[in-house]
Each structure stands twice: as structure tokens, then as C-alpha cells.
Write an enzyme that holds these catalytic residues in place. Sequence first.
Site: not given
Length: 659
Positions: A207, A287, A148
Site C-alpha cells: 500500500e 485484501e 496492524e
Amino acid sequence: MFVETALRATAVQHLAAFSFSFSLPAPCCILSYLLLHVCHTISLNVAGRSFGIDYDSNCFVKDGKPFRYISGSIHYSRVPSYYWKDRLLKMKMAGLDAIQTYVPWNYHEPQMGTYDFFGGKDLEYFLQLANDTGLLVILRAGPYICAEWDMGGLPAWLLEKKSVVLRSSDSDYLEAVERWMSVLLPKMRPYLYQNGGPIIMVQVENEYGSYFACDYNYLRFLLKLFRLHLGDEVVLFTTDGASQFHLKCGALQGLYATVDFAPGGNVTAAFLAQRNSEPKGPLVNSEFYTGWLDHWGHRHSVVPAQTIAKTLNEILACGANVNLYMFIGGTNFAYWNGANMPYMPQPTSYDYDAPLSEAGDLTEKYFALREVIGMQLPEGLIPPTTPKFAYGKVCLQKFINLLGFFLFFSQYFGYVLYRTTLPKNCVEPTPLSSPLNGVHDRAYVSVNGVPQGILERDKSLKINITGQAGANLDILVENMGRVNFGRYNNDFKGLVSNLTLAQDILVGWEIYPLDIDGAVNSDFFYLLDHPKRSAVKALSYEVPAFYTGTLSIPGGIPDLPQDTYVNFPGWTKGQIWINGFNLGRYWPARGPQLTLYVPRNVLVASVPNNITVLELERSPCSTQACEIEFVDEPNINATLQHETDKPPLFVRELSMKHL
């Protein structure tokens, strides 16, 4: 390393005792636990200081002994360096073995070839503090991190070549990555565990299975590059959603594949997805989400502590390794927030509903998780929540309109002014539109200084304007944060396609990058004399404008200054600086965040603190008190009128990870 008969014999010996200690979540977890227990009963003959993987025993091995970590995420870039030690110690006292942190490339190389590892960006000092605190480090080195964070940590200057394909084997991209990693990774090598430092594992990319490119040559390039600079001993790993779909493009031989998933799901199924890529080796959730992120205009995310504690218990019962993301979220100071698609920028607070609040406060969730981890709690006192102080109201004075303030400098964040002239008379309201959704991200439109309206990416693509032919048409474009997740993180800013006036394409633009931060940091505002302040008081309060004031820390009270929060009653949207430090964006008109966190290290007690506010839309100063207020409690969960709760694209993609 262990023969099969020894494994079975030891497992049988401990089965009865284990099954009385707590209920078993699933058969696969029984096996994982037994294998971990075997690891704890039979030592390995590994000489010296080392950290690696024992595939036969399905566990990590630290200094020749089996090891399972419980880690928590902290982003040094989101926590003032003044508070690094406090936050790390609180994490240690929660029973964590390790911390996990991202390295944002754009934070350290803001301009190509210009590197910054000083002050609040001193990564090596942060690693040393972790080591001194007794915490191991799992380093997520990128080059892409998501998090983010603006553009997922990739520097915006990569986009100067528009054809560049990020996170791929594109030669321009690889060249930039190689240069950056040749700076970063040699700095990290002395801090590897086998070299006496705290770093036990290093993540390569992040990811990647969620990205469209699926470029194995790119991952191979990174693997070779990391090995070149870090050596062959360090554990390199990847992280992807817990599904075969994500692991297909995210995993690569030579990089240990781990997964991530949220609380409340099927732990057994999630780890079986990892087993499809890694038939042997330790189970790892890199995570495990303790909360979730926010977006402007949506409700603040809250995840119950009980839900997290229950799933964490199941993960630990499997003998798995786990990282709690986030353990402390922190703050998107300045312009560092990211965004998701369809375009939704994240707010200044990255509180994340984490066990430690944005300001490092101890929460109910902290103690709930500490109880789950309880078997490994260290001795000593937990550092208390830092005190907060309500300094009260501060009067501001309108200083200068933004459109009369031109300091130009090439930049990648903040604001850019586009100016042209109206090609014809617009006596009647005439549509000004962005037909290709080319305003990135929010544009404040005025004609000869008279505000006309706002164009906004994905939301408001057309407004009506009036004005005479030849009048100045000003478009002040705000970069609200670059997309951090998915295929659209090549997120160009400004006017990226034509604007039209009725049917006419507007041309002849003059472009003025506004170096506002540079001006504030150089005390430019406070060098101008007061008569200039008076001269602009009569101008419209609807035009983007600066407001200034000072905060004096009261005397006679011990231990001031302290942390505080700034509230914006009656203000709409903008940016605030204290003593030149960019606290971030405020947007109480949209919410859910109403207050911004002000760490004590930003304030001084010896002289008045300079406050600069850039209000982009509408201040309260023409109708009520022209003031802001410093309070001792945050409000990042305001009840406002929110946008639709339809899941955005990135949430729909991420939901596959949680199956």
C-alpha cells in the site's frame, strides 16, 4: 497468446449458458467472466512447473493451464505454531486454493544483525505445512507490511538514527533493507512454486500509494533487489487502495498492480481502478475485508456474514482472484500490536470478526463463505473447533512494586523508567505537563513512591502533583504499540520532548529500560524467597506492581490442558505472563476486550503453571478478592463507555480505497 477471433467465438458459445446461471452484477464482469472461461477452455503451451500471467487472456497461468485463486490471510506470527496445521487445514476445507501471509521484519530481526527463524518464528516450517496441506502461498514480504503490527513490521532499531526516512531512498534505510532481504529472500527461493514450493506470488512493499513519500526510486530499488534474489520467473506484485489516487504512487512497471476493497461497495468501479494501472491481466482483490480491526476504547468491529457473502459472490462472478483478509486474525501476543493516528493502539485480540475466530473456532461466517466458494470444496472432514476449559479462579499475591524492581537492558518494547528530582517544593498541587505531547504513550507518575496520576498521548497532557524539593519524581512510560499506517510510523517511544513542572523544564533525567520479559523468562521472581514477598505486602496498591500465583491443571480429566481465556475482574490495566510466555496486554477498564486467549501449548499439566501479572494502575486486592479467572468463553465485545465514534485519520484515508 490467443487471437482475437478465437476469444470472441468462444465467448459467444458460452454466453447463453452463463446468463442463466446467475444474475450479472455489471457489464465489465461479463467480459471478465468470459475471458476467464476462455482461459479454462483453451490450454496454453507452457512447459514444466510454472506460474505466471497471461495478459492476452486476462488470467493467471499455472502449469500451462489458466488459474484463478481464492485465498485467505493468516499471519503465522499471530497464531501459535502448535496450531498452524489446524488453522491451515480449516482454511483448505473452506475451499481456498491459497493462503496469504505477511513477513514481519521486526519479528525476525529484533536487534540489528540478529536473526530469529526458530520455534514460532520458523517461517520455512510454516510454508512447508501449507505445501503439505495443498495450499499455495502468496507471500507479502515487505519490508513494510502495515498489518496492524508494531511499526508496520519495520524494526524499531531503524529509529536509532533519528533522521532516517522510512520507506524511501534514504541510504541508511536502503542499506538495512538490503541486508534484511539478503537474509530473507534466499530462504524463500526454494519455496517458490517453480522450484517445487507453494509460493506463487510475492508482494513488494505494501500500500505504498497511501504513504507520503511517493518515491519511485525506492520501488525500483526493491524491484531490482527482489529480482536479484528470487529470479525473473516469480510474479511480483503490489497492493493499493482501489482508486487512481492510491495507485498513482503505489504502482510501478514491472510489478503487477492489484487492489483492495471492502464488502458492500461497487465491485465494478473498484476493478476499473485496477484496469487504469493494468489494462490487461487478471483482476485481483488482494485484501477483501471479512471484518475490521479494533482499538482500545472503541466498539468491537463486526461485519455481517451476509454482506461479505454477497460481495464475494460478485467478485467471483467477475472471474476475479480474491484474498479474504483476514480468514483468521489471531492474537497480538506480547507487545506486537500496532496503532493508528490520532494515536489509538490496537488490543491484544486480532480476532477481526474473521471466518475463523482468534482461537480458530468455526463461525457462522466460515460456513457462509464456504457455501459461496462451494464449487471447489475438497473432500474430507473439517477439523472441529478446539475444546475450551474453564479452570476457574486463581488467587494472586502481591509480590513486588515495579519501582523497586530494576533489571536493565536495551530494548524496543515494554516499559522505561525516567527518574529525576523535584527542583522545588510542591506543597500545593503543581501542574506537571507534556506541552508538546511528548509522552509516547502512557506514563504513570509517582513522587517518592506515591502515585500522582497518568499522562497519556493525545489524551491527558497535564496532571497536578505534590512533593518536597529533592523527592524522586518517577515517570514509568509504557510503549503501547508503534503506529503501523501512514506517514507517522517513525514512532519514537518514551519521553520524546520535555516535561515541565509549572513553568520549569525538568532536567537531569536518569533512564532505566526495564527488562521485565527477561526477568520473567529467567524465573527471577520465583528465585526470590518468600520473606521478600511479605515485606512488600503493606505497600500501596496504587503503585505499578507485580502479582504472582499458580494454576494447577486438574487431574483425572482426559485431554487436559485445553485452550482457555483469562478474565480480570476488578483489575484495571497491565500485562500477564504464563510460564514466561507474554500473553499480551489487558485493559478491561477501557475495553472492548475483557478476556485474553490462552492457547493450550502455553500450559503444562505436570507441574503448577506460574502466573505473573503486572498491574499498572489499580488492582482489586485491597477491596475484593485478589484473583483472576480462567473461563471457557471469550469476551472481546464488552459493552462499555466508549470514546467518540469520529473516524480516525487512517480510516478517513482508507475510506478512499473502498469507493
